[in-house]
Each structure stands twice: as C-alpha cells, then as structure tokens.
Design a protein around this motif. Sequence first.
Motif, PDB file in Angstrom:
ATOM      1  N   GLU A 190      -6.336  10.717  13.111  1.00 60.38           N
ATOM      2  CA  GLU A 190      -7.119   9.828  13.853  1.00 60.38           C
ATOM      3  C   GLU A 190      -7.086   8.396  13.971  1.00 60.38           C
ATOM      4  N   VAL A 191      -6.930   7.835  12.804  1.00 61.80           N
ATOM      5  CA  VAL A 191      -6.997   6.374  12.463  1.00 61.80           C
ATOM      6  C   VAL A 191      -5.893   5.681  12.333  1.00 61.80           C
ATOM      7  N   GLY A 192      -4.768   6.691  11.764  1.00 67.80           N
ATOM      8  CA  GLY A 192      -3.300   6.025  11.458  1.00 67.80           C
ATOM      9  C   GLY A 192      -3.126   5.341  10.151  1.00 67.80           C
ATOM     10  N   ASP A 193      -3.962   5.402   9.209  1.00 66.60           N
ATOM     11  CA  ASP A 193      -3.789   4.933   8.033  1.00 66.60           C
ATOM     12  C   ASP A 193      -3.146   5.696   7.332  1.00 66.60           C
ATOM     13  N   GLY A 194      -1.903   5.037   6.725  1.00 66.49           N
ATOM     14  CA  GLY A 194      -1.115   6.003   5.852  1.00 66.49           C
ATOM     15  C   GLY A 194      -0.015   5.027   5.307  1.00 66.49           C
ATOM     16  N   ILE A 195       1.150   5.585   5.134  1.00 65.58           N
ATOM     17  CA  ILE A 195       2.326   4.806   4.324  1.00 65.58           C
ATOM     18  C   ILE A 195       3.615   5.593   5.077  1.00 65.58           C
ATOM     19  N   GLY A 196       4.702   4.653   5.149  1.00 63.36           N
ATOM     20  CA  GLY A 196       5.981   5.008   5.546  1.00 63.36           C
ATOM     21  C   GLY A 196       6.908   4.649   4.673  1.00 63.36           C
ATOM     22  N   PHE A 197       8.190   5.372   4.758  1.00 59.85           N
ATOM     23  CA  PHE A 197       9.296   5.237   3.763  1.00 59.85           C
ATOM     24  C   PHE A 197      10.567   5.124   4.581  1.00 59.85           C
TER      25      PHE A 197
END
Length: 263
Positions: A190-197
């Motif tokens: 819902e909020v899009g908070d996270g991490i990408g590699f």
Amino acid sequence: MKNMRSLHLFAFIFIVFGFMPNAAIASPQNSSADFSNAKWQTVPNTGTAPIYIDMNGMQLDESQNLITYDAINSDDSYSRIETDCVNSKQRAIRQGWFESKTKASFVAFPNARWQSIEADSLNATLSNFVCSLGNRIEAATEEAFYNTKLRLLEQIAEGCEEKRQTKGNITYQICTFNSEPVQASEALTEVGDGIGFWFENNKVRAIRFFHSGDLAFFDDNGQLEVVFSDGGKMQTNVTATERKELEETAKNGYRSILEVFKI
C-alpha cells in the motif's frame, strides 16, 4: 564463436596498443554499452583504417589529469581508454566488440596496468590528438557521474522478464534474463516502502532504499563504491558502521526475495 572472436580482438588490441590487464581474459564476463548518442570522429594520421573516438562521451578528470574516451579501433573492435596527458601514460579499461552500430559488448579491466606512451607510436598519435582537446572536454561532474550510474542500471534491466507476487502486505518483484536475476525488490503493497536490488554477473551492483530514495553502488567485490541521496547528491559522510551495514545488505538482503520465486 563470440568468445573466440572477443579473444582475437583483445589480442589485436594488446599487440597494437600495448595494453595488458592485470587479470587474465580466460573467463570474461561481458557487459554492454549504448552509443545511441555517440559522435564518432576520425583521429588524424591513424592509417587507412583509422581509429574513431566518441566526442560526446569524452570526460576530463582535472584532479587526476585524466581523459577517458571510447574508441573504435582499426579492426572495428571497441576500447575505453584512460590517458594521463601529464605523465604520458594510458591504459585500456574496457575491451570488446560492436554487436550493432549503437551497442558494444565488452569486458571491463578496472585494474589494468598503466603503459608509457612511446614516441612516434600509434599510441602517441592517438594520445596527442586526445590531449590537444583538453580545454574542449567538459569536466566530469557529480551530476554526470550520477546519470552514468543510472544509465548502467537501465542497461542491466533492459528487456528482462518480470514477475510479481504478493504475500500478505508485501509485494515481491523480480526481473530475469535466462532465469538469472538482474533486478529484484520487495515493498509494502500500500505505501511502497521497501528495497530494490540490481544484479550484474550474479553480484549486487546497486541498492535503492524506497523510503529515502538513497541509491548505493557496489564494486565486483561487494564493497561500497558510492551512495547518492534522492536527487543525485553524492553522500560524503558515510560512516564505517553504515558502510558495513550496506555491504552486508548487498551480500544477503535480497535472499528472501529470491526464495519467493524459488531461485
């Protein structure tokens, strides 16, 4: 066939230009570079099959007296060359070949040894021409460095096969070439908070932290190269603890994503 071709081209470059990387080329790992915006110019007095350099891609590092440029060699192979105009030295940090008019595949040699430029050699002709352009080359800026890094990430993931899965309140995403991951992420749905590699040659090359927009880049050994804040400002105050945490995240932080997709 392609590897045999690349070895042949490397041998030509080493013999003609005298470049020799520190590492052997027996097991090359190929990357690619886009030259859609290149402006190729003939280097005078380089023979009937002349050398060309990309005028749009030349960079000047005034702090180290270095000029970096891309070249099409007389056999149509590709090189990226660093030249030290003050100390009359140069080295090839990329070697490869052109897949098309706008795309070159290459093997990078970031630790290639510097070679002295011999007078009256083809190297000298090339170096003298490049160094004569010194005041016409735009100095490398922080913004240009950031944009170059972003283009690298675009190239890594271009054309990959994307999959998504949602488990609970987390959305997992992965993008692959030949079943090998080139990009992966996990984020609160819902909020899009996270991490990408981003991965290159099965190693993490960059991490994006979605909550802050920070973008961290890593070398082939998993060591932190540089961190940019959201908007491209280079961070110069990364502490030893932060560095350790980032390198640990690059080493293990993506594994839960791959497990979701059984990779």
